[in-house]
Design a protein around this motif. Structure first.
Motif, PDB file in Angstrom:
ATOM      1  N   MET A   1      94.163 -50.442  53.889  1.00  0.00           N
ATOM      2  CA  MET A   1      94.997 -50.677  54.581  1.00  0.00           C
ATOM      3  C   MET A   1      96.233 -50.744  53.184  1.00  0.00           C
ATOM      4  SD  MET A   1      94.285 -55.279  54.314  1.00  0.00           S
ATOM      5  CE  MET A   1      94.402 -55.670  52.642  1.00  0.00           C
ATOM      6  N   MET A   2      97.291 -50.671  53.915  1.00  0.00           N
ATOM      7  CA  MET A   2      98.598 -50.627  53.570  1.00  0.00           C
ATOM      8  C   MET A   2      99.016 -51.922  52.821  1.00  0.00           C
ATOM      9  SD  MET A   2     100.364 -48.137  53.022  1.00  0.00           S
ATOM     10  CE  MET A   2      99.790 -47.043  54.242  1.00  0.00           C
ATOM     11  N   ILE A   3      99.589 -52.200  51.565  1.00  0.00           N
ATOM     12  CA  ILE A   3      99.486 -53.293  50.359  1.00  0.00           C
ATOM     13  C   ILE A   3     101.370 -53.084  49.799  1.00  0.00           C
ATOM     14  CG2 ILE A   3      99.039 -53.759  48.336  1.00  0.00           C
ATOM     15  CD1 ILE A   3      96.412 -53.537  49.140  1.00  0.00           C
ATOM     16  N   TYR A   4     102.391 -54.017  50.212  1.00  0.00           N
ATOM     17  CA  TYR A   4     103.457 -53.878  50.062  1.00  0.00           C
ATOM     18  C   TYR A   4     103.381 -54.322  48.966  1.00  0.00           C
ATOM     19  CZ  TYR A   4     104.454 -50.674  54.214  1.00  0.00           C
ATOM     20  OH  TYR A   4     103.281 -50.109  55.309  1.00  0.00           O
ATOM     21  N   LYS A   5     104.377 -54.312  47.824  1.00  0.00           N
ATOM     22  CA  LYS A   5     104.244 -55.923  47.043  1.00  0.00           C
ATOM     23  C   LYS A   5     106.029 -54.953  46.468  1.00  0.00           C
ATOM     24  CE  LYS A   5     101.867 -54.179  43.537  1.00  0.00           C
ATOM     25  NZ  LYS A   5     100.106 -54.546  42.636  1.00  0.00           N
ATOM     26  N   GLU A   6     106.385 -55.817  45.663  1.00  0.00           N
ATOM     27  CA  GLU A   6     107.318 -55.504  44.700  1.00  0.00           C
ATOM     28  C   GLU A   6     106.591 -55.777  42.758  1.00  0.00           C
ATOM     29  OE1 GLU A   6     111.815 -57.674  42.755  1.00  0.00           O
ATOM     30  OE2 GLU A   6     110.492 -58.510  44.236  1.00  0.00           O
ATOM     31  N   LEU A   7     106.873 -54.119  42.316  1.00  0.00           N
ATOM     32  CA  LEU A   7     106.662 -54.167  41.168  1.00  0.00           C
ATOM     33  C   LEU A   7     107.463 -54.544  39.859  1.00  0.00           C
ATOM     34  CD1 LEU A   7     106.300 -50.279  41.694  1.00  0.00           C
ATOM     35  CD2 LEU A   7     104.506 -51.795  42.169  1.00  0.00           C
ATOM     36  N   LYS A   8     106.751 -54.777  38.846  1.00  0.00           N
ATOM     37  CA  LYS A   8     107.311 -55.049  37.585  1.00  0.00           C
ATOM     38  C   LYS A   8     106.795 -53.892  36.469  1.00  0.00           C
ATOM     39  CE  LYS A   8     103.706 -59.168  38.079  1.00  0.00           C
ATOM     40  NZ  LYS A   8     102.385 -59.321  38.972  1.00  0.00           N
ATOM     41  N   ILE A   9     107.305 -54.328  35.712  1.00  0.00           N
ATOM     42  CA  ILE A   9     107.953 -52.943  34.762  1.00  0.00           C
ATOM     43  C   ILE A   9     106.571 -52.517  33.961  1.00  0.00           C
ATOM     44  CG2 ILE A   9     108.202 -54.457  32.426  1.00  0.00           C
ATOM     45  CD1 ILE A   9     111.013 -52.401  32.313  1.00  0.00           C
ATOM     46  N   THR A  10     105.760 -53.541  34.208  1.00  0.00           N
ATOM     47  CA  THR A  10     104.330 -53.375  33.713  1.00  0.00           C
ATOM     48  C   THR A  10     104.033 -51.998  34.587  1.00  0.00           C
ATOM     49  OG1 THR A  10     103.467 -54.988  33.749  1.00  0.00           O
ATOM     50  CG2 THR A  10     103.561 -55.202  32.102  1.00  0.00           C
ATOM     51  N   ASP A  11     104.034 -52.349  35.592  1.00  0.00           N
ATOM     52  CA  ASP A  11     103.147 -51.624  36.804  1.00  0.00           C
ATOM     53  C   ASP A  11     103.593 -49.978  36.636  1.00  0.00           C
ATOM     54  OD1 ASP A  11     101.383 -53.242  38.084  1.00  0.00           O
ATOM     55  OD2 ASP A  11     103.702 -53.970  39.456  1.00  0.00           O
ATOM     56  N   LEU A  12     104.854 -49.060  35.952  1.00  0.00           N
ATOM     57  CA  LEU A  12     105.187 -48.326  35.752  1.00  0.00           C
ATOM     58  C   LEU A  12     104.670 -47.422  34.600  1.00  0.00           C
ATOM     59  CD1 LEU A  12     108.712 -49.725  37.360  1.00  0.00           C
ATOM     60  CD2 LEU A  12     107.071 -47.808  37.893  1.00  0.00           C
ATOM     61  N   VAL A  13     103.838 -47.302  35.327  1.00  0.00           N
ATOM     62  CA  VAL A  13     103.172 -46.239  34.096  1.00  0.00           C
ATOM     63  C   VAL A  13     103.364 -44.837  34.773  1.00  0.00           C
ATOM     64  CG1 VAL A  13     101.959 -48.010  32.535  1.00  0.00           C
ATOM     65  CG2 VAL A  13     101.154 -46.361  35.190  1.00  0.00           C
ATOM     66  N   PRO A  14     103.319 -43.354  33.696  1.00  0.00           N
ATOM     67  CA  PRO A  14     102.991 -42.794  34.247  1.00  0.00           C
ATOM     68  C   PRO A  14     102.261 -41.884  35.502  1.00  0.00           C
ATOM     69  CG  PRO A  14     103.396 -42.578  31.592  1.00  0.00           C
ATOM     70  CD  PRO A  14     103.270 -43.242  31.944  1.00  0.00           C
ATOM     71  N   GLU A  15     100.957 -42.432  34.535  1.00  0.00           N
ATOM     72  CA  GLU A  15      99.816 -42.134  35.684  1.00  0.00           C
ATOM     73  C   GLU A  15     100.656 -43.110  37.518  1.00  0.00           C
ATOM     74  OE1 GLU A  15      99.224 -44.029  33.472  1.00  0.00           O
ATOM     75  OE2 GLU A  15      99.711 -42.378  31.894  1.00  0.00           O
ATOM     76  N   LEU A  16     100.932 -43.957  37.158  1.00  0.00           N
ATOM     77  CA  LEU A  16     101.646 -44.270  38.369  1.00  0.00           C
ATOM     78  C   LEU A  16     101.735 -43.493  39.924  1.00  0.00           C
ATOM     79  CD1 LEU A  16     102.282 -46.761  40.556  1.00  0.00           C
ATOM     80  CD2 LEU A  16     104.453 -46.692  40.142  1.00  0.00           C
ATOM     81  N   LEU A  17     102.436 -42.593  39.014  1.00  0.00           N
ATOM     82  CA  LEU A  17     103.143 -41.053  40.544  1.00  0.00           C
ATOM     83  C   LEU A  17     101.931 -39.946  40.152  1.00  0.00           C
ATOM     84  CD1 LEU A  17     106.884 -41.599  39.672  1.00  0.00           C
ATOM     85  CD2 LEU A  17     105.813 -42.915  41.721  1.00  0.00           C
ATOM     86  N   ASN A  18     100.646 -39.794  39.677  1.00  0.00           N
ATOM     87  CA  ASN A  18      99.911 -38.952  39.280  1.00  0.00           C
ATOM     88  C   ASN A  18      99.691 -38.312  41.127  1.00  0.00           C
ATOM     89  OD1 ASN A  18      99.783 -38.227  36.936  1.00  0.00           O
ATOM     90  ND2 ASN A  18      97.962 -39.622  36.519  1.00  0.00           N
ATOM     91  N   ASP A  19      99.358 -38.541  42.113  1.00  0.00           N
ATOM     92  CA  ASP A  19      98.656 -38.828  43.144  1.00  0.00           C
ATOM     93  C   ASP A  19      99.817 -37.960  43.804  1.00  0.00           C
ATOM     94  OD1 ASP A  19      96.241 -37.694  41.911  1.00  0.00           O
ATOM     95  OD2 ASP A  19      95.649 -40.127  42.587  1.00  0.00           O
ATOM     96  N   PHE A  20     101.926 -38.504  43.814  1.00  0.00           N
ATOM     97  CA  PHE A  20     102.292 -39.037  44.752  1.00  0.00           C
ATOM     98  C   PHE A  20     102.748 -37.030  44.621  1.00  0.00           C
ATOM     99  CE2 PHE A  20     106.422 -39.690  46.363  1.00  0.00           C
ATOM    100  CZ  PHE A  20     106.223 -40.600  47.206  1.00  0.00           C
TER     101      PHE A  20
END
Length: 177
Positions: free
Chosen positions: A1-20
């Motif tokens: 299921m696709m989830i869309y959201k506005e991120l918070k600065i605390t969401d922006l950890v380097p691991e967030l983009l690991n699989d991008f």
């Protein structure tokens, strides 16, 4: 299921983009002639982000937050599959522009409407901020241009010289709100 959201600065950890996976093979790109007409040029290059680039992107997104901008994301379950960012600095002769600074979809999830949803989230936010136009410095590759033109973007009436100097082969576009 696709989830869309506005991120918070605390969401922006380097691991967030690991699989991008930003990988894309480019076969044709739009170019402008001196007379202002456009043509598709056969060209070959590959876009890909290594770990250093992913870290730079994460830091760029953090900078967007620090300056009052917004970052939106799409998740397939808990995996990041797309993101877009909207800056909060107005520019232009009438302070009419606000910049869409990022819009990227991971390779395996392209052509599924994710980019359109993220784009529209940025457009809604730009309206909230009372912008007149959204400025996009978009890749000139055929796929990116097809996307932005289908969304209603046109070549900008007023080129931002700073952004142009960063990406002279990009197409500098606008979306009128």
């Amino acid at each position: 299921m696709m989830i869309y959201k506005e991120l918070k600065i605390t969401d922006l950890v380097p691991e967030l983009l690991n699989d991008f996976d930003r990988h894309e093979k480019i076969y044709r790109a739009w170019r402008l002639r001196d007379d202002g007409s456009e043509y598709l040029k056969d060209i070959y290059y590959e876009e890909n982000w290594d770990n250093n680039e992913l870290l730079c992107i994460c830091n760029e997104l953090k900078s967007t937050f620090e300056k009052g901008g917004s970052v939106f994301a799409a998740f397939d379950e808990s995996k990041l599959v797309g993101f877009a960012s909207l800056e909060n600095e107005f520019f232009g002769s009438k302070k009419q522009y606000i910049q869409l600074s990022n819009l990227h979809i991971t390779n395996s999830h392209r052509h599924k409407g994710i980019g359109k949803t993220l784009f529209n989230m940025c457009i809604d936010k730009a309206r909230e901020l009372k912008a007149s136009k959204v400025y996009i410095s978009a890749s000139s590759c055929e796929n990116a241009q097809t996307f932005y033109r289908c969304m209603g973007c046109i070549l900008t009436k007023e080129v931002n010289k700073k952004l142009y100097n960063l990406e002279p082969f990009d197409y500098h576009m606008e979306y009128i709100l």
